[in-house]
Write an enzyme that holds these catalytic residues in place. Structure first.
Site, short mmCIF file in Angstrom:
data_model
loop_
_atom_site.label_atom_id
_atom_site.label_comp_id
_atom_site.label_asym_id
_atom_site.label_seq_id
_atom_site.Cartn_x
_atom_site.Cartn_y
_atom_site.Cartn_z
N ASP A 171 -11.69 2.29 4.05
CA ASP A 171 -12.06 0.90 3.78
C ASP A 171 -13.54 0.71 3.45
OD1 ASP A 171 -9.82 -0.89 4.04
OD2 ASP A 171 -9.76 -0.41 6.18
N LYS A 210 0.84 -1.21 0.00
CA LYS A 210 0.00 0.00 0.00
C LYS A 210 0.88 1.26 0.00
CE LYS A 210 -3.89 -2.25 2.28
NZ LYS A 210 -4.50 -2.63 3.53
N GLN A 214 -5.67 -1.26 9.96
CA GLN A 214 -5.34 -2.55 9.37
C GLN A 214 -5.89 -3.69 10.23
OE1 GLN A 214 -3.98 -3.05 6.38
NE2 GLN A 214 -3.90 -5.26 6.57
N1 GUN Z 1 -6.91 -6.86 6.20
C1 GUN Z 1 -7.09 -7.63 5.10
N2 GUN Z 1 -7.72 -6.93 4.13
C2 GUN Z 1 -7.94 -5.70 4.64
C3 GUN Z 1 -8.53 -4.52 4.11
O1 GUN Z 1 -9.02 -4.47 2.98
N3 GUN Z 1 -8.56 -3.45 4.95
C4 GUN Z 1 -8.04 -3.49 6.20
N4 GUN Z 1 -8.14 -2.38 6.94
N5 GUN Z 1 -7.48 -4.56 6.71
C5 GUN Z 1 -7.43 -5.65 5.93
#
Ligand code: GUN
Length: 282
Positions: free
Chosen positions: A119, A52, A96
């Site tokens: 998200d 990311k 996360q």
């Molecule tokens: N953990 C696995 N996929 C995701 C996601 O799309 N967003 C977040 N915040 N955590 C994750």
């Protein structure tokens, strides 16, 4: 032989679009900024966050990570989120997942301002999704819908089977497929006789985290297979779908890696830009 749905290629196009939007915002002295909250040292999370961060840099979105030890108190995390909600230099917030067990994931997600919810996990945004009028779509869901759209895969009247019922993928994806007039079934870990459902499906989207759960004898000819699974086994990354054995039977299939994954990261950056635009439109 199936069309291979190339998530990397579509991600490249989306990243270019994001970069152009960021440039346009920068010209108006607006600087999209994503703040990521990371708790503990989960190795898989570390990998996702590095990817990311790299893409944010590439599309010129500011990225800031706040790290907490894995014994952080819930109140402290929520206070930090509230500060970020009120900080005008932060456009988007992401916590996360997964979080350590002592933290209440729902309460933490609910603390995020829905207008900064990168998200799209906040109940307000998930509710809006079901009403069919939300601009905030969870990145994995946006990525799956973009892939289907990019390859002109028809959804109207089709039997779509989602395997997995998380707020990250399964539930919000069901809303988007319904919007496109698919007939949607959601299967999950307690579903019995999964193969009777998979054999009827025109489209299968799997997000269960079980390597090669879906095999060639469970699918019908010309099915579309979308694999969200990322299972590490003996150093290899395997999807939920057995790509090699299902390939000859399917009409379209995503590879792992190189399918949904790379497009999801680009979709998250796109979401950050949309939130920034919304915050600056009156
Ligand atoms: N953990 C696995 N996929 C995701 C996601 O799309 N967003 C977040 N915040 N955590 C994750």
């Amino acid at each position: 032989m199936a069309t291979i749905l190339d998530g990397k290629k579509v991600a490249g196009k989306l990243a270019e679009k994001v970069k152009e939007k960021v440039k346009f915002l920068n010209e108006q002295k607006i600087f999209p900024t994503l703040c990521v909250i990371e708790v503990g040292n989960d190795p898989a999370s570390k990998i996702y966050l590095r990817v990311k961060r790299n893409l944010a840099k590439q599309v010129e979105i500011n990225e800031k990570t706040i790290n907490f030890d894995d014994d952080v108190k819930q109140d402290k995390l929520i206070d930090t989120i509230k500060e970020l909600n009120n900080d005008p230099t932060i456009s988007a917030i992401m916590v996360q997942l997964p979080l350590p067990a002592h933290l209440d994931q729902s309460k933490i997600i609910e603390a995020i301002d829905p207008a900064k919810d990168a998200d799209g996990f906040h109940p307000y945004n998930q509710g809006k999704l079901w009403q069919g009028n939300s601009q905030v779509i969870p990145a994995t869901v946006r990525s799956i819908m973009s892939l289907l759209n990019e390859y002109d895969i028809q959804l109207e009247g089709k039997n779509a089977l989602i395997i997995g019922r998380s707020i990250i993928v399964g539930k919000p994806l069901a809303s988007q497929l319904l919007n496109k007039n698919a007939t949607v079934t959601i299967a999950h870990s307690k579903t019995q006789n999964l193969s009777t459902l998979t054999k009827k499906a025109d489209i299968i989207i799997s997000d269960v985290g079980q390597a090669h759960l879906i095999k060639e004898d469970m699918i019908k000819n010309d099915v579309v297979l979308i694999d969200v699974g990322m299972n590490r086994e003996n150093g290899k990354l395997l999807g939920d779908i057995n790509f090699q054995t299902c390939l000859p039977k399917a009409s379209a299939i995503t590879p792992v890696p190189g399918g949904v994954g790379p497009l999801t990261v680009a979709s998250l950056m796109y979401q950050v830009v949309l939130l920034t635009e919304n915050q600056n439109n009156g």
